[in-house]
Write an enzyme that holds these catalytic residues in place. Structure first.
Site, PDB file in Angstrom:
ATOM      1  N   ALA A   1     -62.456 -30.832  88.317  1.00  0.00           N
ATOM      2  CA  ALA A   1     -61.128 -30.236  88.175  1.00  0.00           C
ATOM      3  C   ALA A   1     -60.271 -31.083  87.235  1.00  0.00           C
ATOM      4  CB  ALA A   1     -60.462 -30.103  89.542  1.00  0.00           C
TER       5      ALA A   1
ATOM      6  N   LYS B   1     -69.247 -25.749  87.616  1.00  0.00           N
ATOM      7  CA  LYS B   1     -68.701 -25.735  86.257  1.00  0.00           C
ATOM      8  C   LYS B   1     -69.512 -26.586  85.277  1.00  0.00           C
ATOM      9  CE  LYS B   1     -64.086 -24.546  87.781  1.00  0.00           C
ATOM     10  NZ  LYS B   1     -62.654 -24.826  87.774  1.00  0.00           N
TER      11      LYS B   1
ATOM     12  N   ASP C   1     -59.160 -23.449  82.245  1.00  0.00           N
ATOM     13  CA  ASP C   1     -58.390 -24.085  83.324  1.00  0.00           C
ATOM     14  C   ASP C   1     -57.189 -24.874  82.799  1.00  0.00           C
ATOM     15  OD1 ASP C   1     -59.891 -23.203  85.486  1.00  0.00           O
ATOM     16  OD2 ASP C   1     -61.283 -24.889  85.377  1.00  0.00           O
TER      17      ASP C   1
END
Ligand code: ATR
Length: 277
Positions: A128, A62, A99
């Site tokens: 994350a 990412k 996300d």
């Protein structure tokens, strides 16, 4: 036929091809969506060699995807420093990050949580965690405590979020003194390696909700802890996965798909996989 793909490693078990195929059927869009195994070393080459109009990017790519967009990114991707959705833009790529919105939609719309004025614990400060932290703040939470094994990374994330009044970085050994949280988010990859950091029961109570950003086996230890600690809700990341996919689909095709039927289909499958062991 339009082509899309998810890039990452390991990616062979990704549910994204199934989710996007179901969305496409629902929206009447003809597309092919595949999973392409790519490491940090060969991601740029494999993306360039593919003829995809758009792509999702998962672990551990990412941040590489963010760099590859050379500044052509949405505000929320810039804030996260990470890109999970790529859209072809001339000879380059536009990057976005769905996300965080995916998590917030799952928590608020599917599970009925009101995040406003909530005290939130974020475990982890990697990709994350960076992806979801801005959206949690935007959802109106009261405060965000970031706790990470490597304290310097928690500090860096707190600094990057730029809200010193609401965001606090703490070391793992400070956990016993932090009191009770309304929402606990596990954004570490610890349980993928099998070991969850020791979490005191005092972090949660009967009104707390806990969510693990992963699903399947990887989510089991944290959710077991959350139930033992008495949390009212213990949720895995499957709903977030479906919701972030819906946001990507919207960017690519201009239609936001209905997510409930797709979530229900995958839920049955995911639960069967966990209980099969
Ligand atoms: P991701 O994109 O999944 O967030 P990452 O950027 O490598 O992957 O971040 C992994 C996160 O899980 C980090 O917060 C990491 O802590 P460190 O910053 O100290 O590495 C955390 N993590 C991984 N294994 C862990 C473990 N065994 N115990 C505690 N935290 C762990």
């Amino acid at each position: 036929m339009q082509r899309y793909a998810v890039f990452g490693t390991p990616v062979s078990h990704s549910l994204s091809p199934r989710i996007h195929t179901l969305f496409a059927r629902q929206a009447g869009v003809a597309l092919e969506y595949t999973a392409i195994e790519a490491s940090r070393d060969d991601f740029a080459a494999k993306l360039a060699a593919s003829d995809v109009q758009g792509a999702n990017v998962t672990l551990p790519l990412k941040e590489d995807a963010f760099a590859l967009c050379a500044g052509n990114v949405s505000a929320r991707a810039r804030r996260a420093g990470a890109v999970n959705t790529l859209l072809r833009n001339g000879n380059g790529w536009h990057g976005d990050n769905t996300d965080g919105l995916g998590l917030v939609r799952d928590l608020t719309e599917r599970h009925g949580l009101d995040l406003r004025e909530r005290r939130v614990l974020l475990l982890g400060a990697g990709g994350a965690a960076r992806g979801v932290a801005p959206a949690l703040l935007d959802a109106g939470i009261h405060s965000l405590y970031i706790v990470n094994r490597t304290a310097a990374r928690a500090d860096a994330l707190a600094d990057a979020l730029g809200e010193p009044g609401r965001v606090h970085a703490r070391a793992l050994d400070a956990l016993p003194g932090l009191g009770e949280f309304d929402l606990l988010v596990n954004a570490t990859s610890a349980t993928r390696g099998g070991a969850l950091p020791a979490l005191p029961m005092s972090l949660a109570g009967p009104r707390s909700a806990a969510v693990d950003l992963s699903y399947g086996e990887a989510a089991v230890p944290f959710l077991a802890w959350a139930r033992a600690a008495g949390c009212a809700q213990a949720l895995d990341g499957l709903g977030m996965l479906v919701e972030q996919a819906a946001e990507s689909f919207l960017l690519w095709h201009g239609v936001r798909p209905e997510t409930d039927a797709v979530y229900t289909a995958l839920r049955t499958q995911a639960d069967a996989l966990v209980t099969a062991d």
